[in-house]
Design a protein around this motif. Structure first.
Motif, mmCIF file in Angstrom:
data_model
loop_
_atom_site.group_PDB
_atom_site.id
_atom_site.type_symbol
_atom_site.label_atom_id
_atom_site.label_comp_id
_atom_site.label_asym_id
_atom_site.label_seq_id
_atom_site.Cartn_x
_atom_site.Cartn_y
_atom_site.Cartn_z
ATOM 1 N N GLU A 19 0.857 -1.187 0.000
ATOM 2 C CA GLU A 19 0.000 0.000 0.000
ATOM 3 C C GLU A 19 0.890 1.234 0.000
ATOM 4 O O GLU A 19 1.820 1.337 0.795
ATOM 5 C CB GLU A 19 -0.901 -0.003 1.228
ATOM 6 C CG GLU A 19 -1.808 -1.228 1.299
ATOM 7 C CD GLU A 19 -2.610 -1.289 2.581
ATOM 8 O OE1 GLU A 19 -3.702 -0.682 2.627
ATOM 9 O OE2 GLU A 19 -2.136 -1.915 3.540
ATOM 10 N N THR A 20 0.619 2.176 -0.908
ATOM 11 C CA THR A 20 1.478 3.348 -1.052
ATOM 12 C C THR A 20 0.668 4.637 -0.948
ATOM 13 O O THR A 20 -0.532 4.663 -1.184
ATOM 14 C CB THR A 20 2.205 3.332 -2.410
ATOM 15 O OG1 THR A 20 1.249 3.524 -3.462
ATOM 16 C CG2 THR A 20 2.929 2.021 -2.629
ATOM 17 N N VAL A 21 1.371 5.709 -0.600
ATOM 18 C CA VAL A 21 0.725 7.011 -0.487
ATOM 19 C C VAL A 21 1.721 8.107 -0.849
ATOM 20 O O VAL A 21 2.917 7.989 -0.565
ATOM 21 C CB VAL A 21 0.161 7.243 0.938
ATOM 22 C CG1 VAL A 21 1.276 7.308 1.961
ATOM 23 C CG2 VAL A 21 -0.682 8.514 1.006
ATOM 24 N N GLY A 22 1.238 9.144 -1.517
ATOM 25 C CA GLY A 22 2.027 10.351 -1.711
ATOM 26 C C GLY A 22 2.884 10.420 -2.955
ATOM 27 O O GLY A 22 3.489 11.447 -3.222
ATOM 28 N N CYS A 23 2.976 9.349 -3.740
ATOM 29 C CA CYS A 23 3.849 9.366 -4.921
ATOM 30 C C CYS A 23 3.224 8.514 -6.018
ATOM 31 O O CYS A 23 2.936 7.340 -5.811
ATOM 32 C CB CYS A 23 5.234 8.836 -4.556
ATOM 33 S SG CYS A 23 6.335 8.678 -5.977
ATOM 34 N N SER A 24 3.028 9.109 -7.179
ATOM 35 C CA SER A 24 2.382 8.376 -8.280
ATOM 36 C C SER A 24 3.286 7.267 -8.813
ATOM 37 O O SER A 24 2.829 6.169 -9.132
ATOM 38 C CB SER A 24 2.004 9.341 -9.412
ATOM 39 O OG SER A 24 3.158 10.052 -9.863
ATOM 40 N N GLY A 25 4.598 7.537 -8.904
ATOM 41 C CA GLY A 25 5.513 6.518 -9.417
ATOM 42 C C GLY A 25 5.585 5.294 -8.529
ATOM 43 O O GLY A 25 5.797 4.175 -9.014
ATOM 44 N N MET A 26 5.394 5.492 -7.231
ATOM 45 C CA MET A 26 5.467 4.375 -6.295
ATOM 46 C C MET A 26 4.346 3.365 -6.531
ATOM 47 O O MET A 26 4.517 2.183 -6.257
ATOM 48 C CB MET A 26 5.401 4.896 -4.856
ATOM 49 C CG MET A 26 5.920 3.895 -3.831
ATOM 50 S SD MET A 26 5.422 4.281 -2.142
ATOM 51 C CE MET A 26 5.866 5.990 -2.014
ATOM 52 N N THR A 27 3.224 3.820 -7.033
ATOM 53 C CA THR A 27 2.128 2.884 -7.295
ATOM 54 C C THR A 27 2.546 1.870 -8.363
ATOM 55 O O THR A 27 2.187 0.691 -8.292
ATOM 56 C CB THR A 27 0.847 3.616 -7.740
ATOM 57 O OG1 THR A 27 1.076 4.287 -8.988
ATOM 58 C CG2 THR A 27 0.415 4.640 -6.701
ATOM 59 N N HIS A 28 3.322 2.323 -9.355
ATOM 60 C CA HIS A 28 3.791 1.407 -10.390
ATOM 61 C C HIS A 28 4.888 0.483 -9.844
ATOM 62 O O HIS A 28 4.964 -0.686 -10.221
ATOM 63 C CB HIS A 28 4.312 2.211 -11.596
ATOM 64 C CG HIS A 28 3.239 3.007 -12.278
ATOM 65 N ND1 HIS A 28 2.778 4.201 -11.774
ATOM 66 C CD2 HIS A 28 2.518 2.763 -13.400
ATOM 67 C CE1 HIS A 28 1.825 4.669 -12.567
ATOM 68 N NE2 HIS A 28 1.653 3.816 -13.553
ATOM 69 N N SER A 29 5.699 1.006 -8.953
ATOM 70 C CA SER A 29 6.705 0.160 -8.296
ATOM 71 C C SER A 29 6.021 -0.915 -7.462
ATOM 72 O O SER A 29 6.476 -2.059 -7.396
ATOM 73 C CB SER A 29 7.606 1.020 -7.405
ATOM 74 O OG SER A 29 8.281 1.993 -8.162
ATOM 75 N N ALA A 30 4.918 -0.548 -6.808
ATOM 76 C CA ALA A 30 4.162 -1.507 -5.996
ATOM 77 C C ALA A 30 3.609 -2.627 -6.879
ATOM 78 O O ALA A 30 3.564 -3.792 -6.457
ATOM 79 C CB ALA A 30 3.027 -0.789 -5.262
ATOM 80 N N ALA A 31 3.184 -2.263 -8.092
ATOM 81 C CA ALA A 31 2.674 -3.283 -9.020
ATOM 82 C C ALA A 31 3.751 -4.323 -9.312
ATOM 83 O O ALA A 31 3.489 -5.531 -9.330
ATOM 84 C CB ALA A 31 2.205 -2.620 -10.319
ATOM 85 N N MET A 32 4.986 -3.839 -9.515
ATOM 86 C CA MET A 32 6.093 -4.765 -9.769
ATOM 87 C C MET A 32 6.432 -5.572 -8.518
ATOM 88 O O MET A 32 6.705 -6.774 -8.597
ATOM 89 C CB MET A 32 7.316 -3.983 -10.259
ATOM 90 C CG MET A 32 7.152 -3.458 -11.673
ATOM 91 S SD MET A 32 8.604 -2.565 -12.268
ATOM 92 C CE MET A 32 8.180 -0.900 -11.779
ATOM 93 N N ALA A 33 6.406 -4.918 -7.358
ATOM 94 C CA ALA A 33 6.732 -5.612 -6.110
ATOM 95 C C ALA A 33 5.745 -6.740 -5.824
ATOM 96 O O ALA A 33 6.121 -7.769 -5.250
ATOM 97 C CB ALA A 33 6.752 -4.622 -4.946
#
Length: 230
Positions: free
Chosen positions: A73-87
Motif C-alpha cells: 500500500e502506497t501514499v504520496g507518490c504516483s511513481g510508487m504505485t507502479h513500483s508496488a505493481a512490480m513488487a
C-alpha cells in the motif's frame, strides 16, 4: 580459511559456553532460528524514500522462510504505485533474505522491506503467539469490504481552515458546519461499495446514492461545504 600469523601462533583455549541463539516466538511456538527456513510469521512494515515524498506500508505472510503473500500500500507518490505493481509480482516466492536484497524499484518499498525484515527476524510479528499463524489471504482481509486501503487525506490553511477529503469511511463529498463554521460532521461515499454495485449492474448514480453515508451531527448543520470546491 586463512589465519594471520599472529592468530596461528596463539595457544588453543577450550570454548565451553555455546547455548545457541535465543528462541523467538513464531506462530505459537518458540524457535531457535538458524536458517531462513526457520522463519514464519505475518507482519507489517512502513518505509519512506530519501526525499520523504511518499511512504509504503508492506504486509508479508511468511511460511518456512518463503513469502507466500504480499500486500503493498502506497501514499504520496504516483511513481510508487507502479513500483508496488512490480513488487506484488517480485515478492511472493522469494525468501525473506532474497527479498531484502532484491531491488523493489522504489526506495520506500525497499525501506519497508528492511523494517519488516527486522520484525520478522527478531520474532516481533503479529502472529508471534498465534498457533499456526494466519492463512494465506489474511493480508487481503486487512483491506476489508470493497478491498480498498485505509486512507486519510486532510488539508488545511491558516486563512481558510481544514478540509476533510477522505477518511476510513470513504471519499468525503461534503463537510457539515455549525453556525460558527466549525466542522460537526461529514458526508462520504464508500467507493468500494459503490464500485461493487456498479459491477453488479446498478446504475452509477443510484450506486452513488446507496453508497453514501454520514458521520457526526451532519443533519444538524447550518450549512454544507464541498471540501474540494468551496
Amino acid at each position: 580459511m586463512i589465519y594471520s600469523q599472529k592468530v596461528e601462533s596463539m595457544t588453543c583455549v577450550a570454548k565451553e559456553v555455546n547455548h545457541g541463539s535465543a528462541p523467538i516466538p513464531e506462530e505459537g511456538k518458540w524457535v531457535q532460528s538458524k536458517e531462513i527456513k526457520d522463519i514464519s510469521g505475518l507482519t507489517h512494515g512502513v518505509g519512506w524514500c530519501a526525499p520523504q515524498q511518499g511512504a509504503c506500508k508492506l504486509s508479508l505472510n511468511v511460511k518456512d522462510g518463503v513469502i507466500q503473500e504480499a500486500l503493498i500500500e502506497t501514499v504520496g507518490c504516483s511513481g510508487m504505485t507502479h513500483s508496488a505493481a512490480m513488487a506484488s509480482e517480485i515478492l511472493p516466492g522469494k525468501t525473506i533474505l532474497e527479498a531484502l536484497n532484491t531491488d523493489l524499484v522504489c526506495d520506500a518499498i525497499n525501506t519497508a522491506m528492511r523494517e519488516l525484515f527486522l520484525q520478522i527476524a527478531y520474532g516481533r510479528t503479529q502472529t508471534a503467539f498465534s498457533e499456526g499463524g494466519l492463512p494465506i489471504g489474511a493480508g487481503l482481509d486487512d483491506l476489508g469490504k470493497g478491498l480498498r486501503s485505509q486512507v486519510g487525506t486532510m488539508y488545511g490553511t491558516l486563512k481558510k481552515g481544514p478540509r476533510y477529503l477522505e477518511l476510513a469511511e470513504g471519499y468525503v463529498t461534503r463537510i457539515a458546519l455549525d453556525k460558527e463554521d466549525r466542522i460537526i460532521g461529514y458526508e462520504f461515499v464508500n467507493l468500494g461499495k459503490m464500485m461493487e454495485m456498479v459491477k453488479k449492474g446498478t446504475a452509477a448514480q443510484d450506486a452513488l446514492e446507496k453508497a453514501k453515508g454520514s458521520y457526526g451531527r451532519f443533519a444538524e448543520a447550518a450549512r454544507y461545504v464541498d471540501p474540494r470546491e468551496e
